[in-house]
Design a protein around this motif. Structure first.
Motif, PDB file in Angstrom:
ATOM      1  N   LEU A  29      -2.885  -1.615  -4.403  1.00 18.55           N
ATOM      2  CA  LEU A  29      -3.609  -1.423  -3.282  1.00 18.55           C
ATOM      3  C   LEU A  29      -4.605  -0.447  -3.282  1.00 18.55           C
ATOM      4  O   LEU A  29      -5.764  -0.557  -2.751  1.00 18.55           O
ATOM      5  CB  LEU A  29      -2.406  -1.151  -1.927  1.00 18.55           C
ATOM      6  CG  LEU A  29      -1.695  -2.175  -1.768  1.00 18.55           C
ATOM      7  CD1 LEU A  29      -0.695  -1.560  -0.868  1.00 18.55           C
ATOM      8  CD2 LEU A  29      -2.322  -3.521  -1.136  1.00 18.55           C
ATOM      9  N   ALA A  30      -4.382   0.785  -4.043  1.00 18.40           N
ATOM     10  CA  ALA A  30      -5.573   1.618  -4.279  1.00 18.40           C
ATOM     11  C   ALA A  30      -6.715   1.194  -4.738  1.00 18.40           C
ATOM     12  O   ALA A  30      -7.948   1.367  -4.450  1.00 18.40           O
ATOM     13  CB  ALA A  30      -4.950   2.917  -4.815  1.00 18.40           C
ATOM     14  N   ALA A  31      -6.463   0.413  -5.991  1.00 20.80           N
ATOM     15  CA  ALA A  31      -7.634  -0.365  -6.763  1.00 20.80           C
ATOM     16  C   ALA A  31      -8.535  -1.271  -5.860  1.00 20.80           C
ATOM     17  O   ALA A  31      -9.398  -1.546  -5.874  1.00 20.80           O
ATOM     18  CB  ALA A  31      -7.217  -1.055  -7.834  1.00 20.80           C
ATOM     19  N   LEU A  32      -7.540  -2.054  -4.673  1.00 18.84           N
ATOM     20  CA  LEU A  32      -8.515  -2.929  -3.843  1.00 18.84           C
ATOM     21  C   LEU A  32      -9.593  -2.111  -3.050  1.00 18.84           C
ATOM     22  O   LEU A  32     -10.617  -2.931  -2.964  1.00 18.84           O
ATOM     23  CB  LEU A  32      -7.522  -3.359  -2.774  1.00 18.84           C
ATOM     24  CG  LEU A  32      -6.523  -4.707  -3.194  1.00 18.84           C
ATOM     25  CD1 LEU A  32      -5.838  -5.237  -2.141  1.00 18.84           C
ATOM     26  CD2 LEU A  32      -7.618  -5.777  -3.521  1.00 18.84           C
ATOM     27  N   VAL A  33      -9.236  -0.727  -2.746  1.00 20.79           N
ATOM     28  CA  VAL A  33     -10.299  -0.047  -1.833  1.00 20.79           C
ATOM     29  C   VAL A  33     -10.991   0.854  -2.646  1.00 20.79           C
ATOM     30  O   VAL A  33     -11.639   1.700  -1.718  1.00 20.79           O
ATOM     31  CB  VAL A  33      -9.513   0.270  -0.631  1.00 20.79           C
ATOM     32  CG1 VAL A  33      -8.956  -0.796   0.251  1.00 20.79           C
ATOM     33  CG2 VAL A  33      -8.394   1.705  -0.891  1.00 20.79           C
ATOM     34  N   ASP A  34     -10.998   0.719  -3.847  1.00 20.05           N
ATOM     35  CA  ASP A  34     -11.697   1.846  -4.878  1.00 20.05           C
ATOM     36  C   ASP A  34     -11.083   3.348  -4.428  1.00 20.05           C
ATOM     37  O   ASP A  34     -11.939   4.073  -4.384  1.00 20.05           O
ATOM     38  CB  ASP A  34     -13.293   1.626  -4.631  1.00 20.05           C
ATOM     39  CG  ASP A  34     -13.678   0.358  -5.360  1.00 20.05           C
ATOM     40  OD1 ASP A  34     -13.094   0.089  -6.072  1.00 20.05           O
ATOM     41  OD2 ASP A  34     -14.666  -0.123  -4.763  1.00 20.05           O
ATOM     42  N   TYR A  35      -9.776   3.464  -4.391  1.00 15.65           N
ATOM     43  CA  TYR A  35      -9.155   4.817  -4.350  1.00 15.65           C
ATOM     44  C   TYR A  35      -8.507   5.226  -5.600  1.00 15.65           C
ATOM     45  O   TYR A  35      -7.851   4.314  -6.295  1.00 15.65           O
ATOM     46  CB  TYR A  35      -8.110   4.739  -3.205  1.00 15.65           C
ATOM     47  CG  TYR A  35      -7.566   6.173  -2.950  1.00 15.65           C
ATOM     48  CD1 TYR A  35      -7.989   7.052  -2.259  1.00 15.65           C
ATOM     49  CD2 TYR A  35      -6.147   6.275  -3.285  1.00 15.65           C
ATOM     50  CE1 TYR A  35      -7.345   8.403  -2.322  1.00 15.65           C
ATOM     51  CE2 TYR A  35      -5.313   7.362  -3.365  1.00 15.65           C
ATOM     52  CZ  TYR A  35      -6.039   8.360  -2.782  1.00 15.65           C
ATOM     53  OH  TYR A  35      -5.340   9.884  -2.508  1.00 15.65           O
ATOM     54  N   GLU A  36      -8.675   6.627  -6.238  1.00 18.06           N
ATOM     55  CA  GLU A  36      -8.103   6.534  -7.394  1.00 18.06           C
ATOM     56  C   GLU A  36      -6.845   7.398  -7.064  1.00 18.06           C
ATOM     57  O   GLU A  36      -6.690   8.631  -6.965  1.00 18.06           O
ATOM     58  CB  GLU A  36      -9.044   7.669  -7.987  1.00 18.06           C
ATOM     59  CG  GLU A  36      -9.061   7.963  -9.319  1.00 18.06           C
ATOM     60  CD  GLU A  36      -9.093   6.845 -10.399  1.00 18.06           C
ATOM     61  OE1 GLU A  36      -8.510   6.695 -11.320  1.00 18.06           O
ATOM     62  OE2 GLU A  36      -9.929   5.891 -10.173  1.00 18.06           O
ATOM     63  N   ALA A  37      -5.885   6.547  -7.042  1.00 19.10           N
ATOM     64  CA  ALA A  37      -4.288   7.153  -6.808  1.00 19.10           C
ATOM     65  C   ALA A  37      -4.061   7.921  -7.855  1.00 19.10           C
ATOM     66  O   ALA A  37      -4.516   7.681  -8.949  1.00 19.10           O
ATOM     67  CB  ALA A  37      -3.263   5.948  -6.549  1.00 19.10           C
ATOM     68  N   ASP A  38      -3.389   9.252  -7.810  1.00 17.72           N
ATOM     69  CA  ASP A  38      -2.882  10.053  -9.183  1.00 17.72           C
ATOM     70  C   ASP A  38      -1.639  10.395  -8.666  1.00 17.72           C
ATOM     71  O   ASP A  38      -0.764  10.018  -7.788  1.00 17.72           O
ATOM     72  CB  ASP A  38      -4.148  10.994  -9.136  1.00 17.72           C
ATOM     73  CG  ASP A  38      -4.051  12.122  -7.787  1.00 17.72           C
ATOM     74  OD1 ASP A  38      -3.247  12.127  -7.116  1.00 17.72           O
ATOM     75  OD2 ASP A  38      -5.164  12.516  -7.789  1.00 17.72           O
ATOM     76  N   GLY A  39      -1.194  11.352  -9.592  1.00 12.93           N
ATOM     77  CA  GLY A  39       0.290  11.743  -9.640  1.00 12.93           C
ATOM     78  C   GLY A  39       0.600  12.554  -8.340  1.00 12.93           C
ATOM     79  O   GLY A  39       1.799  12.463  -7.837  1.00 12.93           O
ATOM     80  N   TRP A  40      -0.323  13.062  -7.482  1.00 12.60           N
ATOM     81  CA  TRP A  40      -0.271  13.809  -6.256  1.00 12.60           C
ATOM     82  C   TRP A  40       0.397  12.765  -5.233  1.00 12.60           C
ATOM     83  O   TRP A  40       1.170  12.772  -4.379  1.00 12.60           O
ATOM     84  CB  TRP A  40      -1.333  14.449  -5.878  1.00 12.60           C
ATOM     85  CG  TRP A  40      -1.632  15.723  -6.545  1.00 12.60           C
ATOM     86  CD1 TRP A  40      -2.559  15.942  -7.734  1.00 12.60           C
ATOM     87  CD2 TRP A  40      -1.110  16.941  -6.569  1.00 12.60           C
ATOM     88  NE1 TRP A  40      -2.482  17.099  -8.327  1.00 12.60           N
ATOM     89  CE2 TRP A  40      -1.384  17.950  -7.812  1.00 12.60           C
ATOM     90  CE3 TRP A  40       0.303  17.577  -5.846  1.00 12.60           C
ATOM     91  CZ2 TRP A  40      -1.211  19.134  -7.916  1.00 12.60           C
ATOM     92  CZ3 TRP A  40       0.537  18.747  -6.194  1.00 12.60           C
ATOM     93  CH2 TRP A  40      -0.127  19.634  -7.175  1.00 12.60           C
ATOM     94  N   ASP A  41      -0.344  11.757  -5.362  1.00 13.57           N
ATOM     95  CA  ASP A  41      -0.257  10.610  -4.372  1.00 13.57           C
ATOM     96  C   ASP A  41       1.185  10.085  -4.645  1.00 13.57           C
ATOM     97  O   ASP A  41       2.166   9.952  -3.618  1.00 13.57           O
ATOM     98  CB  ASP A  41      -1.268   9.455  -4.520  1.00 13.57           C
ATOM     99  CG  ASP A  41      -2.759   9.988  -4.122  1.00 13.57           C
ATOM    100  OD1 ASP A  41      -2.821  10.099  -3.109  1.00 13.57           O
ATOM    101  OD2 ASP A  41      -3.592   9.872  -5.024  1.00 13.57           O
ATOM    102  N   TRP A  42       1.562   9.812  -5.640  1.00 16.35           N
ATOM    103  CA  TRP A  42       3.057   9.267  -5.998  1.00 16.35           C
ATOM    104  C   TRP A  42       4.044  10.199  -5.730  1.00 16.35           C
ATOM    105  O   TRP A  42       4.938   9.845  -5.169  1.00 16.35           O
ATOM    106  CB  TRP A  42       3.035   8.834  -7.625  1.00 16.35           C
ATOM    107  CG  TRP A  42       4.297   8.212  -7.801  1.00 16.35           C
ATOM    108  CD1 TRP A  42       5.190   8.656  -8.412  1.00 16.35           C
ATOM    109  CD2 TRP A  42       4.962   7.143  -7.146  1.00 16.35           C
ATOM    110  NE1 TRP A  42       6.559   7.903  -8.503  1.00 16.35           N
ATOM    111  CE2 TRP A  42       6.222   7.090  -7.652  1.00 16.35           C
ATOM    112  CE3 TRP A  42       4.476   6.359  -6.048  1.00 16.35           C
ATOM    113  CZ2 TRP A  42       6.976   6.210  -7.246  1.00 16.35           C
ATOM    114  CZ3 TRP A  42       5.424   5.375  -5.834  1.00 16.35           C
ATOM    115  CH2 TRP A  42       6.579   5.259  -6.290  1.00 16.35           C
ATOM    116  N   ASP A  43       3.729  11.669  -6.009  1.00 11.96           N
ATOM    117  CA  ASP A  43       4.710  12.770  -5.765  1.00 11.96           C
ATOM    118  C   ASP A  43       4.903  12.742  -4.257  1.00 11.96           C
ATOM    119  O   ASP A  43       5.971  12.635  -3.786  1.00 11.96           O
ATOM    120  CB  ASP A  43       4.231  14.136  -6.205  1.00 11.96           C
ATOM    121  CG  ASP A  43       4.381  14.090  -7.699  1.00 11.96           C
ATOM    122  OD1 ASP A  43       5.048  13.348  -8.433  1.00 11.96           O
ATOM    123  OD2 ASP A  43       3.775  15.156  -8.179  1.00 11.96           O
TER     124      ASP A  43
END
Length: 115
Positions: A29-43
């Protein structure tokens, strides 16, 4: 939730995914909107999701993905005793975006992604 996130979230797509696929869901979903999801997001998502219950209207975890092309607001809740996580994605009323979200969720409900 900020006004800009709520303003862009005028429709929603609702489904479920295998709990093991929540991270691939967020990354897709992040890739769909050009958002760079990282480890902080996942945590943050992993911690927030741990105490959720899909049967409790107040037991959902809310997380924004504010991308360059659109904003998505995720609502996630585990279904205790099962292997699924219920998902609501709030987004702008864009039929192509909705179709892409539905396709991602459909795939992640049927097949476990091995990363």
């Amino acid at each position: 939730m900020s006004d800009s996130v709520q303003a862009s979230a005028s429709t929603s797509t609702h489904s479920w995914v295998l709990t093991a696929n929540v991270r691939p869901l967020v990354e897709s979903l992040a890739a769909l909107v050009d958002y760079e999801a990282d480890g902080w997001d996942w945590d943050a998502i992993e911690t927030g999701l741990s105490s959720t219950d899909a049967d409790d209207p107040h037991g959902w975890y809310d997380y924004p993905l504010i991308g360059a092309t659109a904003t998505l607001r995720l609502e996630l809740a585990n279904d205790p005793g099962s292997l699924i996580t219920t998902v609501q994605v709030h987004h702008a009323p864009d039929e192509l975006l909705k179709a892409r979200i539905e396709t991602i969720m459909s795939m992640l409900a049927r097949y476990q992604v091995i990363a």
